[in-house]
Design a protein around this motif. Sequence first.
Motif, PDB file in Angstrom:
ATOM      1  N   UNK A   1     -31.843  19.688 -34.984  1.00 20.84           N
ATOM      2  CA  UNK A   1     -31.770  18.227 -34.861  1.00 20.84           C
ATOM      3  C   UNK A   1     -30.442  17.673 -35.355  1.00 20.84           C
ATOM      4  N   UNK A   2     -29.691  18.487 -36.109  1.00 23.63           N
ATOM      5  CA  UNK A   2     -28.395  18.046 -36.631  1.00 23.63           C
ATOM      6  C   UNK A   2     -27.222  18.719 -35.910  1.00 23.63           C
ATOM      7  N   UNK A   3     -27.449  19.194 -34.687  1.00 22.74           N
ATOM      8  CA  UNK A   3     -26.392  19.894 -33.966  1.00 22.74           C
ATOM      9  C   UNK A   3     -25.165  19.009 -33.739  1.00 22.74           C
ATOM     10  N   UNK A   4     -25.374  17.716 -33.562  1.00 22.02           N
ATOM     11  CA  UNK A   4     -24.224  16.817 -33.382  1.00 22.02           C
ATOM     12  C   UNK A   4     -23.304  16.848 -34.598  1.00 22.02           C
ATOM     13  N   UNK A   5     -23.870  17.140 -35.765  1.00 22.69           N
ATOM     14  CA  UNK A   5     -23.050  17.207 -36.974  1.00 22.69           C
ATOM     15  C   UNK A   5     -22.178  18.457 -36.957  1.00 22.69           C
ATOM     16  N   UNK A   6     -22.688  19.538 -36.399  1.00 20.67           N
ATOM     17  CA  UNK A   6     -21.873  20.742 -36.223  1.00 20.67           C
ATOM     18  C   UNK A   6     -20.681  20.419 -35.320  1.00 20.67           C
ATOM     19  N   UNK A   7     -20.928  19.607 -34.305  1.00 20.13           N
ATOM     20  CA  UNK A   7     -19.850  19.212 -33.386  1.00 20.13           C
ATOM     21  C   UNK A   7     -18.795  18.383 -34.115  1.00 20.13           C
ATOM     22  N   UNK A   8     -19.232  17.522 -35.053  1.00 16.26           N
ATOM     23  CA  UNK A   8     -18.271  16.755 -35.846  1.00 16.26           C
ATOM     24  C   UNK A   8     -17.400  17.691 -36.677  1.00 16.26           C
ATOM     25  N   UNK A   9     -18.029  18.716 -37.250  1.00 14.13           N
ATOM     26  CA  UNK A   9     -17.298  19.696 -38.056  1.00 14.13           C
ATOM     27  C   UNK A   9     -16.252  20.405 -37.204  1.00 14.13           C
ATOM     28  N   UNK A  10     -16.652  20.841 -36.018  1.00 17.74           N
ATOM     29  CA  UNK A  10     -15.723  21.526 -35.125  1.00 17.74           C
ATOM     30  C   UNK A  10     -14.561  20.621 -34.743  1.00 17.74           C
ATOM     31  N   UNK A  11     -14.846  19.354 -34.503  1.00 21.04           N
ATOM     32  CA  UNK A  11     -13.791  18.401 -34.131  1.00 21.04           C
ATOM     33  C   UNK A  11     -12.798  18.225 -35.272  1.00 21.04           C
ATOM     34  N   UNK A  12     -13.304  18.075 -36.492  1.00 26.19           N
ATOM     35  CA  UNK A  12     -12.416  17.885 -37.644  1.00 26.19           C
ATOM     36  C   UNK A  12     -11.509  19.097 -37.857  1.00 26.19           C
ATOM     37  N   UNK A  13     -12.054  20.298 -37.665  1.00 25.75           N
ATOM     38  CA  UNK A  13     -11.257  21.513 -37.855  1.00 25.75           C
ATOM     39  C   UNK A  13     -10.490  21.904 -36.600  1.00 25.75           C
ATOM     40  N   UNK A  14     -10.664  21.115 -35.520  1.00 25.80           N
ATOM     41  CA  UNK A  14     -10.044  21.429 -34.231  1.00 25.80           C
ATOM     42  C   UNK A  14     -10.421  22.838 -33.787  1.00 25.80           C
ATOM     43  N   UNK A  15     -11.677  23.157 -34.014  1.00 24.20           N
ATOM     44  CA  UNK A  15     -12.190  24.482 -33.647  1.00 24.20           C
ATOM     45  C   UNK A  15     -12.815  24.433 -32.261  1.00 24.20           C
ATOM     46  N   UNK A  16     -12.503  25.407 -31.446  1.00 26.91           N
ATOM     47  CA  UNK A  16     -13.048  25.472 -30.089  1.00 26.91           C
ATOM     48  C   UNK A  16     -14.145  26.530 -29.972  1.00 26.91           C
ATOM     49  N   UNK A  17     -14.549  27.071 -31.094  1.00 23.46           N
ATOM     50  CA  UNK A  17     -15.577  28.107 -31.092  1.00 23.46           C
ATOM     51  C   UNK A  17     -16.891  27.557 -30.551  1.00 23.46           C
ATOM     52  N   UNK A  18     -17.642  28.360 -29.807  1.00 24.85           N
ATOM     53  CA  UNK A  18     -18.917  27.883 -29.265  1.00 24.85           C
ATOM     54  C   UNK A  18     -19.969  27.703 -30.353  1.00 24.85           C
ATOM     55  N   UNK A  19     -20.864  26.774 -30.131  1.00 28.89           N
ATOM     56  CA  UNK A  19     -21.999  26.562 -31.030  1.00 28.89           C
ATOM     57  C   UNK A  19     -23.180  27.353 -30.492  1.00 28.89           C
ATOM     58  N   UNK A  20     -23.781  28.168 -31.352  1.00 31.25           N
ATOM     59  CA  UNK A  20     -24.917  28.984 -30.933  1.00 31.25           C
ATOM     60  C   UNK A  20     -26.208  28.422 -31.513  1.00 31.25           C
ATOM     61  N   UNK A  21     -27.306  28.743 -30.865  1.00 29.98           N
ATOM     62  CA  UNK A  21     -28.620  28.325 -31.337  1.00 29.98           C
ATOM     63  C   UNK A  21     -29.458  29.557 -31.626  1.00 29.98           C
TER      64      UNK A  21
END
Length: 201
Positions: free
Chosen positions: A38-58
Motif C-alpha cells: 500500500x506504500x509502493x508510491x513511497x518507494x517511487x518517491x525514494x527512487x526519484x530522490x536518489x535518481x535511481x532507475x532500478x525496478x521496483x519488485x513485489x
Amino acid sequence: RLFFNNTNIYSCYWAGILAADGCISPGKNVLQIGLALKDEDHIKKFATCLRATNPISRVRNASRIHIWNAREVINDLEKNFNITSIKSFTLKPPIIFEENDIRSFIRGYMDGDGSIFWAKIRKQWCLSFVGTEAMMYWIKDSIHQYVHDIGSPNVRPEKSIYGLRFNGHQVRKILDWLYKNSNVETRLDRKYLKYQEISRG
C-alpha cells in the motif's frame, strides 16, 4: 549516488526511513528498502530522490527496490547517520545537529518504525516508536528539546527491542513540530492523513 554525503531535510528524512526499513549488504554493495504494498508510491518517491532507475519488485505483501553498486551510499549512511548492516540491534543516533535535520530524520523513522493510532479504550491519539534503546532515548530527548509542555514517557523494553509512546494532547504538539518542514517528498501520505485528521480535532 552522493545523496547522503551531506545533511538536509531530504537526506535526513530518507536516512530515517532506511534506519527503520532499510537493509544493507556491504559485501555485495547493495542497499534495499522494502515497504508494504500500500506504500509502493513511497518507494517511487525514494527512487526519484536518489535518481535511481532500478525496478521496483513485489514480493508477497511488500514492494522493494534494490540499489546496486551502492558502496558510496552505504559508506555515507554509516558516516553521517550510523546506519550499518547490523542496525536492527545496534543502531545508534545519527550524527546530525540542526533542528530541521533532526525532525526530518525522526519523521522518516516514524514513517518506518512508528505508528499514529487512535486508542479506543483511552479514547485518545497515540504516537509510538520502536527500535534500539539508544534510538528511543535520542528520539525522546530530541522531541523534548524542541517541543515543550509535554509528558516524559518511559522507554520500555519490548521483547528484543525498545518502545516509546506518547499519548493524548502531546501527540498533536509533536506532530505539529515533525511536519513543520515537510513536503510531499518527505512524508508518507498515509500517516500525514492521520496528522490532518488530528489537526482538525
